[in-house]
Scaffold this motif. Structure first.
Motif, PDB file in Angstrom:
ATOM      1  N   LYS A  80      -8.439   5.948  12.364  1.00  0.00           N
ATOM      2  CA  LYS A  80      -8.474   5.635  13.792  1.00  0.00           C
ATOM      3  C   LYS A  80      -7.991   6.871  14.544  1.00  0.00           C
ATOM      4  N   ASP A  81      -8.784   7.350  15.456  1.00  0.00           N
ATOM      5  CA  ASP A  81      -8.424   8.527  16.259  1.00  0.00           C
ATOM      6  C   ASP A  81      -8.026   9.723  15.384  1.00  0.00           C
ATOM      7  N   GLY A  82      -8.732   9.893  14.268  1.00  0.00           N
ATOM      8  CA  GLY A  82      -8.475  11.029  13.385  1.00  0.00           C
ATOM      9  C   GLY A  82      -7.238  10.889  12.505  1.00  0.00           C
ATOM     10  N   ARG A  83      -6.609   9.726  12.529  1.00  0.00           N
ATOM     11  CA  ARG A  83      -5.406   9.489  11.703  1.00  0.00           C
ATOM     12  C   ARG A  83      -5.665   8.342  10.753  1.00  0.00           C
ATOM     13  N   GLU A  84      -4.906   8.326   9.666  1.00  0.00           N
ATOM     14  CA  GLU A  84      -4.997   7.223   8.711  1.00  0.00           C
ATOM     15  C   GLU A  84      -4.103   6.082   9.174  1.00  0.00           C
ATOM     16  N   TRP A  85      -4.635   4.859   9.074  1.00  0.00           N
ATOM     17  CA  TRP A  85      -3.926   3.649   9.465  1.00  0.00           C
ATOM     18  C   TRP A  85      -4.037   2.621   8.356  1.00  0.00           C
ATOM     19  N   VAL A  86      -3.212   1.595   8.461  1.00  0.00           N
ATOM     20  CA  VAL A  86      -3.321   0.452   7.562  1.00  0.00           C
ATOM     21  C   VAL A  86      -3.249  -0.823   8.406  1.00  0.00           C
ATOM     22  N   ARG A  87      -4.105  -1.774   8.052  1.00  0.00           N
ATOM     23  CA  ARG A  87      -4.118  -3.089   8.699  1.00  0.00           C
ATOM     24  C   ARG A  87      -3.693  -4.082   7.631  1.00  0.00           C
ATOM     25  N   PHE A  88      -2.827  -5.026   7.992  1.00  0.00           N
ATOM     26  CA  PHE A  88      -2.354  -5.999   7.016  1.00  0.00           C
ATOM     27  C   PHE A  88      -1.944  -7.289   7.702  1.00  0.00           C
ATOM     28  N   THR A  89      -1.790  -8.311   6.908  1.00  0.00           N
ATOM     29  CA  THR A  89      -1.355  -9.612   7.404  1.00  0.00           C
ATOM     30  C   THR A  89       0.028  -9.916   6.853  1.00  0.00           C
ATOM     31  N   VAL A  90       0.913 -10.323   7.744  1.00  0.00           N
ATOM     32  CA  VAL A  90       2.230 -10.818   7.341  1.00  0.00           C
ATOM     33  C   VAL A  90       2.084 -12.341   7.313  1.00  0.00           C
ATOM     34  N   PRO A  91       2.183 -12.949   6.122  1.00  0.00           N
ATOM     35  CA  PRO A  91       1.961 -14.398   6.004  1.00  0.00           C
ATOM     36  C   PRO A  91       2.908 -15.212   6.882  1.00  0.00           C
ATOM     37  N   ALA A  92       2.479 -16.427   7.159  1.00  0.00           N
ATOM     38  CA  ALA A  92       3.216 -17.324   8.048  1.00  0.00           C
ATOM     39  C   ALA A  92       4.560 -17.724   7.470  1.00  0.00           C
ATOM     40  N   ARG A  93       5.515 -17.895   8.383  1.00  0.00           N
ATOM     41  CA  ARG A  93       6.805 -18.512   8.045  1.00  0.00           C
ATOM     42  C   ARG A  93       6.747 -19.918   8.590  1.00  0.00           C
TER      43      ARG A  93
END
Length: 152
Positions: A50-63
């Protein structure tokens, strides 16, 4: 106490940690001086640019009482980590703000599926270093309600 020395806040073996950059008001965390790096329970990890940078997308499970939370963060790196069962894994690493009690600071956290663990987060010794002392005979020494101002 030696001249120029500062006193450190004390945490117990478990504490509430806010992660405001990730819009996580609090997570129950185990404090573990045997772990170098902190770890956060995350699933559905996706590495992208994204915008020339490395990113990570993730899900934090529900509490309890909350829905799952989708997060995007700049990738700080990938580390080889030896898990508690002795296996080595490659994990995504992000840098984010932590709030424990009244103390705010930035630290690295690896993303890992911790569904089989008792706590969704582990606070390792590099996050604790020069900030906290650990009293293993107590839990929630910084309070058992979400940190003040944790939404900021």
């Amino acid at each position: 106490m030696a001249r120029g020395a500062r006193t450190l806040d004390t945490v117990g073996w478990a504490e509430l940690v806010a992660l405001p950059d990730l819009d996580i008001p609090f997570v129950r965390a185990k404090v573990d001086t045997g772990a170098r790096t902190s770890a956060l329970h995350a699933i559905r990890l996706h590495h992208f640019e994204k915008d020339g940078r490395e990113w990570v997308r993730f899900t934090v499970p529900a509490r309890k009482g909350r829905s799952k939370h989708r997060v995007e963060a700049p990738l700080a790196g990938i580390k080889k980590v030896r898990s508690s069962n002795g296996e080595t894994q490659k994990r995504f690493v992000i840098r984010t703000r932590f709030v424990i009690g009244g103390k705010r600071f930035r630290a690295e956290v690896t993303l890992s599926n911790r569904s089989q663990m008792g706590y969704a987060m582990l606070v390792g010794r590099t996050a604790l270093k020069n900030r906290f002392l650990v009293d293993v005979s107590h839990a929630y020494m910084q309070g058992d309600t979400p940190p003040e101002g944790s939404k900021s």
